[in-house]
Structures are given as C-alpha cells and as structure tokens.
Design a protein around this motif. Structure first.
Motif, PDB file in Angstrom:
ATOM      1  N   GLN A 169       1.176   6.682  -6.970  1.00 12.73           N
ATOM      2  CA  GLN A 169      -0.030   7.465  -7.260  1.00 12.73           C
ATOM      3  C   GLN A 169       0.253   8.960  -7.093  1.00 12.73           C
ATOM      4  N   THR A 191      -4.379   3.503  -5.939  1.00 17.06           N
ATOM      5  CA  THR A 191      -4.421   3.116  -4.531  1.00 17.06           C
ATOM      6  C   THR A 191      -5.704   2.357  -4.196  1.00 17.06           C
ATOM      7  N   GLU A 229       0.836  -1.204   0.000  1.00 12.83           N
ATOM      8  CA  GLU A 229       0.000   0.000   0.000  1.00 12.83           C
ATOM      9  C   GLU A 229       0.872   1.255   0.000  1.00 12.83           C
ATOM     10  N   LEU A 237       2.384   1.741  -3.587  1.00 14.25           N
ATOM     11  CA  LEU A 237       1.377   2.225  -4.532  1.00 14.25           C
ATOM     12  C   LEU A 237       1.014   3.683  -4.261  1.00 14.25           C
ATOM     13  N   ALA A 238       0.985   4.068  -2.998  1.00 15.31           N
ATOM     14  CA  ALA A 238       0.659   5.453  -2.655  1.00 15.31           C
ATOM     15  C   ALA A 238       1.717   6.410  -3.209  1.00 15.31           C
TER      16      ALA A 238
END
Length: 210
Positions: free
Chosen positions: A104, A185, A97, A100-101
C-alpha cells in the motif's frame, strides 16, 4: 595523493542514485520493462543518460535492483512484525498485514514487482515465484503450529498455505490493475479474517464463539 570523498559528496551521490531509482520505479510501473528506456528514466530523474551508467551498467540491472528492493522490503517488514507475535494465528495475521502495508505504501514499486516484472522479464518472474514460495513456507509453518497446539483441525498444511497466499496475491493484483479494493490495508483485515476462518480459527463475533 589519495583523494578521499567528503561526506557532502557521498550525500550528493546517494541523493542522485535515489532520484534515479524513483524515476525508474515510475517509468517501469507505467510502461513496463520493454516500454521503458534509459533515456526515459534519465529525463524523469533530471540527469544525463551517462550519469545512470555510472551507477548501474544497464536497464536490466536497474530493473532487477528495483525488484530486489521490493522483495527485501516485504520480507524485512514481515520479519519485524513476527518478532513479537506468539502462536501460529498471530504470526499469520501480522505477516499478511505487514506485507499488505508495504505494498500500500509503495504502490509504484508493487506494480513493478507484481504486474510489470512477470510479464516483461522472465528472470524476475522467477524471483516473484521465490517470494511467493517463501511466504507459503512461513504460512505452512504457522498452520502446523496451530495444528500442534490443537487450535486448528488436522489438515494438509501445505495446501492450506498455498490457498492462503493465493487469495492475498489475487486481491493485490486486482488492486494494482483495477483499483479494487481502493484501500488495500483495510480490505486486508477482512481478507485475514476470511483466511483464518478458512483454516479453522474461530474469531470474535463468530456465531457459537464463547
């Protein structure tokens, strides 16, 4: 008499460098390594070509600096997320997570790192391989921890880690190239759940889960 730079001068130098780096991100993300010139970057940054050479010796050095920045940003965010995580399952979840954040939030930088870099710069492709290898090693350690705690069934932790990281990589590439998924996300939460189930974790809401 020795000249000492003032704080104001240092701030101006740093601001100019950041403007150059931002311009380089946008140009490389749009046109790739070979399709971008120092002149393009200078024009976008609003500085002279000679100013760029005061900071970095050539286009390759600028490109490599951007990729290193992206890698360090991803790894630092993962390390921070893992500090308060307990157990292999939670470490897996927060690590992916966090990665991916970062992507993004820094889409231009992600495009440079994952799409333009491997195609346009063999040395940077090797850096990408190293990043994926390091992520795979983290996942492998977390899988082994899950097996040792008997939270996961026996399995080849290395193969499982390769598959885990591979699915994330493919989703990110689709997002960068095709815009699918639209929200990385949000899709990442589903992807984390998918991979955790694939390893053998039972999640809340699964049939037969108490």
């Amino acid at each position: 008499m020795v000249y000492r730079r003032t704080k104001k001068v240092d701030q101006k130098i740093e601001a100019r460098l950041q403007a150059i780096m931002q311009a380089a991100r946008e140009e490389f993300a749009r046109n790739g390594f070979y399709g971008t010139s120092v002149k393009d970057i200078a024009r976008r940054a609003g500085v002279g070509i000679g100013t760029i050479y005061l900071y970095l010796r050539n286009k390759e050095a600028l490109f490599t600096a951007l990729v290193n920045e992206a890698y360090e940003m991803v790894l630092e965010r993962i390390a921070r997320a893992r500090k308060n995580a307990t157990g292999g399952r939670q470490k897996l979840q927060v690590s992916m997570e966090a990665a991916l954040a970062v992507l993004q939030e820094n889409r231009d930088l992600a495009r440079v790192m994952l799409v333009q870099s491997p195609a346009g710069h063999p040395a940077v492709a090797e850096q990408l391989y190293d990043l994926l290898r390091r992520l795979t090693k983290l996942v492998e350690e977390d899988v082994l921890e899950g097996i040792q705690r008997k939270e996961l069934p026996p399995q080849d932790a290395h193969v499982a880690a390769l598959a885990f990281v591979g699915t994330f990589y493919q989703v990110v590439i689709s997002w960068l190239k095709d815009g699918i998924p639209a929200d990385l996300t949000a899709a990442g939460k589903e992807l984390v759940a998918y991979n955790l189930r694939g390893l053998g974790y039972r999640l809340e809401g699964d049939l037969g889960n108490d």
